[in-house]
Design a protein around this motif. Structure first.
Motif, PDB file in Angstrom:
ATOM      1  N   MET A 115       7.560 -10.187  -0.695  1.00  0.00           N
ATOM      2  CA  MET A 115       6.553  -9.328  -0.056  1.00  0.00           C
ATOM      3  C   MET A 115       5.175  -9.642  -0.625  1.00  0.00           C
ATOM      4  O   MET A 115       4.985  -9.670  -1.839  1.00  0.00           O
ATOM      5  N   THR A 116       4.219  -9.890   0.244  1.00  0.00           N
ATOM      6  CA  THR A 116       2.850 -10.119  -0.174  1.00  0.00           C
ATOM      7  C   THR A 116       2.252  -8.820  -0.693  1.00  0.00           C
ATOM      8  O   THR A 116       2.411  -7.759  -0.094  1.00  0.00           O
ATOM      9  N   ARG A 117       1.549  -8.915  -1.814  1.00  0.00           N
ATOM     10  CA  ARG A 117       0.914  -7.742  -2.426  1.00  0.00           C
ATOM     11  C   ARG A 117      -0.594  -7.881  -2.260  1.00  0.00           C
ATOM     12  O   ARG A 117      -1.199  -8.813  -2.814  1.00  0.00           O
TER      13      ARG A 117
ATOM     14  N   ALA B  67      -0.161  -3.647   6.267  1.00  0.00           N
ATOM     15  CA  ALA B  67       1.066  -2.898   5.984  1.00  0.00           C
ATOM     16  C   ALA B  67       2.071  -3.059   7.117  1.00  0.00           C
ATOM     17  O   ALA B  67       3.278  -3.208   6.878  1.00  0.00           O
TER      18      ALA B  67
ATOM     19  N   ALA C 284       3.263  -6.208   4.269  1.00  0.00           N
ATOM     20  CA  ALA C 284       2.684  -6.362   2.933  1.00  0.00           C
ATOM     21  C   ALA C 284       2.740  -5.045   2.168  1.00  0.00           C
ATOM     22  O   ALA C 284       2.752  -3.955   2.750  1.00  0.00           O
ATOM     23  N   GLU C 285       2.754  -5.162   0.852  1.00  0.00           N
ATOM     24  CA  GLU C 285       2.513  -4.009  -0.022  1.00  0.00           C
ATOM     25  C   GLU C 285       1.005  -3.910  -0.185  1.00  0.00           C
ATOM     26  O   GLU C 285       0.373  -4.825  -0.711  1.00  0.00           O
ATOM     27  N   VAL C 286       0.428  -2.818   0.281  1.00  0.00           N
ATOM     28  CA  VAL C 286      -1.032  -2.711   0.360  1.00  0.00           C
ATOM     29  C   VAL C 286      -1.541  -1.556  -0.494  1.00  0.00           C
ATOM     30  O   VAL C 286      -1.040  -0.425  -0.399  1.00  0.00           O
ATOM     31  N   HIS C 287      -2.540  -1.866  -1.312  1.00  0.00           N
ATOM     32  CA  HIS C 287      -3.229  -0.856  -2.122  1.00  0.00           C
ATOM     33  C   HIS C 287      -4.668  -0.778  -1.644  1.00  0.00           C
ATOM     34  O   HIS C 287      -5.354  -1.800  -1.548  1.00  0.00           O
TER      35      HIS C 287
ATOM     36  N   GLY D 272       2.223   3.548   5.081  1.00  0.00           N
ATOM     37  CA  GLY D 272       2.786   2.854   3.929  1.00  0.00           C
ATOM     38  C   GLY D 272       1.753   2.268   2.990  1.00  0.00           C
ATOM     39  O   GLY D 272       2.100   1.506   2.080  1.00  0.00           O
ATOM     40  N   VAL D 273       0.463   2.608   3.165  1.00  0.00           N
ATOM     41  CA  VAL D 273      -0.591   2.104   2.298  1.00  0.00           C
ATOM     42  C   VAL D 273      -0.671   2.980   1.051  1.00  0.00           C
ATOM     43  O   VAL D 273      -0.680   4.219   1.148  1.00  0.00           O
ATOM     44  N   SER D 274      -0.764   2.358  -0.123  1.00  0.00           N
ATOM     45  CA  SER D 274      -0.920   3.114  -1.361  1.00  0.00           C
ATOM     46  C   SER D 274      -2.319   3.717  -1.408  1.00  0.00           C
ATOM     47  O   SER D 274      -3.317   3.013  -1.253  1.00  0.00           O
TER      48      SER D 274
END
Length: 297
Positions: A1-3, A49, A53-56, A78-80
């Motif tokens: 998973m892309t961060r 997201a 991707a894992e998105v912050h 799902g966005v942090s």
């Protein structure tokens, strides 16, 4: 998973649809009103997201009635939201009137103008663990610079989407792994004439360029001559948010190599224009792969 880390703006878009624009001093009865979540930063975070991707998100919201819905809307995708700061005053807004296919827009940056280098600095740990950072220019320039420098110190590539464009020091551009302008934005960045051939502008840039060309696709250059990725043939319903989808997809797929990332970004952007709304058409990975399988371009 892309961060990914996205540093940018969040807006509440207040959209009024009318038969025509009012004259100065005139009160006009509109046809329809809708409020939708927007801002380049928020849009790009949501698009990334949805692509897995894992998105912050590093951003700022106000203490007004729009703040919580804007933050919660990102969380629902799902966005942090850990690094979304609440500041005093209004959240960012865009008042949009649409009539006969045209629009008039008044943007009030609000909390976006209060996103500071200190907010980015507090998130250094999450930046250090990211595969890439995506930043736009609807926030203060000193915060854009801080993002570039902090990510560079952590050896994390930055994708700078220079919109809305204004001239930037070459030193800042060299800190970006890629810039993703259109032709007008690239000319503005370089202080050049927008009528100059875009390939010439790309060669002059002090960093690699991925140049978006709407339905024509995109051009990209890391070194040597610019290369072209054709667009995808789709029925256009609403082009709002296509550029944000392109940038998000490019960041998500960059680990697969530059040509593949540009191709998939063009496919994602094409899908985004087939449905209404900036976020309404943002695709999921299976949709991108299906379009790629149908159209070999």
């Amino acid at each position: 998973m892309t961060r990914l880390v996205v540093v940018g703006s969040i807006n509440m878009d207040l959209v009024t649809v009318a038969a025509r624009f009012p004259a100065p001093g005139e009160t006009l009865i509109g046809d329809r009103f809708v409020s939708v979540h927007g801002g380049k930063g928020g849009n790009q975070a949501v698009a990334a997201a949805r692509l897995g991707a894992e998105v912050h998100m590093i951003a700022a919201i106000g203490d007004d009635a729009f703040g919580d819905p804007l933050r919660d809307g990102l969380a629902s995708e799902g966005v942090s939201i850990e690094h979304i700061a609440r500041v005093e005053g209004s959240s960012g807004t865009a008042s949009i009137t649409v009539a006969n296919g045209e629009n008039e827009i008044v943007v009030v940056p609000g909390a976006n103008a209060q996103l500071t280098p200190a907010h980015v600095s507090k998130a250094q740990q999450v930046i250090a663990s990211a595969d890439a950072v995506l930043v736009q220019m609807e926030i203060p320039l000193e915060t854009v610079e801080a993002t570039l420098r902090i990510a560079d110190a952590q050896r994390v590539p930055v994708i700078l989407n220079p919109a809305p464009a204004q001239p930037l020091p070459s030193e800042w551009l060299r800190l970006a792994r890629y810039i993703t302008p259109n032709q007008h934005e690239l000319a503005t960045l370089l202080g050049a004439d927008a009528s100059e051939d875009f390939r010439s502008l790309m060669r002059r840039a002090p960093c690699p360029v991925v140049l978006t060309r709407g339905g024509e696709g995109a051009w990209f250059r890391e070194e040597g001559e610019p290369q072209h990725q054709a667009g995808f043939d789709v029925e256009v319903v609403d082009s709002t948010g296509a550029g944000d989808t392109f940038n998000a997809a490019f960041a998500v797929y960059l680990h697969e190599g530059l040509p593949i990332a540009v191709r998939k970004a063009c496919a994602a952007a094409a899908l985004s224009v087939t449905r209404l709304g900036a976020r309404g058409g943002m695709p999921h990975p299976a949709e991108v792969e299906a379009l790629l399988a149908r159209q070999r371009v």
